[in-house]
Design a protein around this motif. Sequence first.
Motif, PDB file in Angstrom:
ATOM      1  N   ALA A 147      23.178  29.765  36.339  1.00 42.72           N
ATOM      2  CA  ALA A 147      24.638  29.571  37.159  1.00 42.72           C
ATOM      3  C   ALA A 147      24.895  30.932  36.396  1.00 42.72           C
ATOM      4  N   MET A 148      26.407  30.911  36.845  1.00 44.31           N
ATOM      5  CA  MET A 148      27.192  32.164  36.742  1.00 44.31           C
ATOM      6  C   MET A 148      28.445  31.740  36.275  1.00 44.31           C
ATOM      7  N   VAL A 149      28.890  32.650  35.155  1.00 46.54           N
ATOM      8  CA  VAL A 149      30.332  32.149  34.892  1.00 46.54           C
ATOM      9  C   VAL A 149      31.315  33.079  36.145  1.00 46.54           C
ATOM     10  N   GLY A 150      32.368  32.573  36.762  1.00 44.56           N
ATOM     11  CA  GLY A 150      32.626  33.788  37.510  1.00 44.56           C
ATOM     12  C   GLY A 150      34.147  33.087  37.035  1.00 44.56           C
ATOM     13  N   TYR A 151      34.547  34.602  37.226  1.00 50.78           N
ATOM     14  CA  TYR A 151      35.852  35.347  37.259  1.00 50.78           C
ATOM     15  C   TYR A 151      36.898  35.429  38.271  1.00 50.78           C
ATOM     16  N   GLN A 152      38.491  34.766  37.936  1.00 55.29           N
ATOM     17  CA  GLN A 152      38.900  35.134  39.116  1.00 55.29           C
ATOM     18  C   GLN A 152      39.547  36.089  39.272  1.00 55.29           C
ATOM     19  N   ILE A 153      39.694  36.570  40.812  1.00 59.29           N
ATOM     20  CA  ILE A 153      39.680  37.880  41.401  1.00 59.29           C
ATOM     21  C   ILE A 153      41.026  38.601  40.416  1.00 59.29           C
ATOM     22  N   LYS A 154      42.030  37.543  40.115  1.00 57.06           N
ATOM     23  CA  LYS A 154      42.583  37.574  39.328  1.00 57.06           C
ATOM     24  C   LYS A 154      43.190  38.757  37.923  1.00 57.06           C
ATOM     25  N   ASN A 155      42.191  38.216  37.262  1.00 57.20           N
ATOM     26  CA  ASN A 155      42.056  38.727  36.150  1.00 57.20           C
ATOM     27  C   ASN A 155      41.052  40.200  35.888  1.00 57.20           C
ATOM     28  N   THR A 156      40.441  40.437  36.984  1.00 54.29           N
ATOM     29  CA  THR A 156      39.061  41.634  37.393  1.00 54.29           C
ATOM     30  C   THR A 156      39.984  42.578  37.405  1.00 54.29           C
ATOM     31  N   LEU A 157      41.363  43.301  37.875  1.00 52.28           N
ATOM     32  CA  LEU A 157      41.703  44.292  38.519  1.00 52.28           C
ATOM     33  C   LEU A 157      42.659  45.116  37.737  1.00 52.28           C
ATOM     34  N   SER A 158      42.156  46.311  38.372  1.00 47.07           N
ATOM     35  CA  SER A 158      42.805  47.686  37.820  1.00 47.07           C
ATOM     36  C   SER A 158      44.623  48.131  37.718  1.00 47.07           C
ATOM     37  N   GLU A 159      44.960  48.352  37.197  1.00 50.01           N
ATOM     38  CA  GLU A 159      46.052  48.870  37.510  1.00 50.01           C
ATOM     39  C   GLU A 159      46.429  50.435  37.737  1.00 50.01           C
ATOM     40  N   THR A 180      28.727  38.330  48.014  1.00 53.47           N
ATOM     41  CA  THR A 180      29.296  39.888  49.027  1.00 53.47           C
ATOM     42  C   THR A 180      29.695  40.706  48.125  1.00 53.47           C
ATOM     43  N   GLU A 181      29.930  41.914  47.720  1.00 50.79           N
ATOM     44  CA  GLU A 181      30.011  43.243  47.238  1.00 50.79           C
ATOM     45  C   GLU A 181      31.070  43.680  48.036  1.00 50.79           C
ATOM     46  N   ARG A 182      32.388  43.969  47.566  1.00 45.35           N
ATOM     47  CA  ARG A 182      33.416  44.194  48.226  1.00 45.35           C
ATOM     48  C   ARG A 182      33.928  45.212  47.610  1.00 45.35           C
ATOM     49  N   THR A 183      34.416  46.764  48.314  1.00 46.08           N
ATOM     50  CA  THR A 183      35.396  47.509  48.378  1.00 46.08           C
ATOM     51  C   THR A 183      36.402  47.451  47.756  1.00 46.08           C
ATOM     52  N   LYS A 184      37.135  48.607  47.345  1.00 48.49           N
ATOM     53  CA  LYS A 184      38.571  48.917  48.161  1.00 48.49           C
ATOM     54  C   LYS A 184      38.844  47.572  47.544  1.00 48.49           C
ATOM     55  N   ILE A 185      39.468  46.526  46.312  1.00 44.69           N
ATOM     56  CA  ILE A 185      39.940  46.083  46.280  1.00 44.69           C
ATOM     57  C   ILE A 185      41.239  45.736  45.275  1.00 44.69           C
ATOM     58  N   TYR A 186      42.226  45.635  45.885  1.00 42.23           N
ATOM     59  CA  TYR A 186      43.625  45.863  45.174  1.00 42.23           C
ATOM     60  C   TYR A 186      44.790  44.802  45.221  1.00 42.23           C
ATOM     61  N   ARG A 187      45.889  45.091  44.788  1.00 41.20           N
ATOM     62  CA  ARG A 187      47.015  44.966  44.319  1.00 41.20           C
ATOM     63  C   ARG A 187      47.779  44.990  45.517  1.00 41.20           C
ATOM     64  N   GLN A 188      48.613  44.839  46.560  1.00 45.35           N
ATOM     65  CA  GLN A 188      49.730  45.275  47.518  1.00 45.35           C
ATOM     66  C   GLN A 188      50.548  45.497  45.968  1.00 45.35           C
TER      67      GLN A 188
END
Length: 293
Positions: A147-159, A180-188
Amino acid sequence: MSKPTLLILAAGMGSRYGGIKQLDKFGPNGETIIDYSLHDAIKAGFGKIVFIIREELKADFEEIFGPKLAGKIDYDFAIQGVQKYVAPELGTVERTKPWGTGHAVLCAWEQTSTPFAVINADDFYGYEGFKIMADFLTNNTDDTCHAMVGYQIKNTLSENGSVSRGVCEVDENGYLEVVTERTKIYRQEDSSIVFEEGDVLTALPENTPVSMNFWGFMPNVFPVINEMFKEYSVKNIDSPKAEFYIPTVMTYLIQNGLGKCKVFSNESEWFGVTYPEDKPTVMEALQKLSGLY
């Protein structure tokens, strides 16, 4: 029915942080992040804690956490030494950096006899994740199901800028297909979440599950990890910075039909520490939670 074990990955060097962040104080009363994980794990139903550490950290860990855990939960230490489980024919290994998270789990083989979860020492996961994982590990009867506990991307972003995350793809039954490792994830500026690859921006839904290294395994995985790591150590004996990761193990199990991984989503906010600049943000977040702990 035996209670599950929690492995805490705490052998990191803290090179980017500039110190031993596993033992740094972040809470309003001087708590480490590990203190919060221990509280949530005990409450959720885990029956044993195994700290995976370097030998030189053992005395400090015993002094800090021993009195807090005595009488509440069994605990033990696993030492992640660079020589452990390396193919014998390789002789003495010339490296100072640990072999990575997959090797760290292998180093806890002797201390672990029940289904177990794995977390990072320097990440805050929230009670919900621990409860979900403890329930799964306690009730699961399928030795091929992890198993894996996944976290919703919206709750793991940085300001403070973009982040790198393991973006998960799951099938219609909720089982992991690929990370898949994704780099440079951010909120526009328009509030949409994207990851940047070259000059291309790709949107990510707010509830996209990402891996924050919160895994659950059946104990029969240890012989598989052992064989994988022996082969890995032979191939990488001359690469002192090479690391053998947990997702590599899970991917191998899935691709070779040896196991499957149930992905559980949860609503908790995740936060962690990588750089010194992260400390004020984490301290502020823990201050807001002080009434719950």
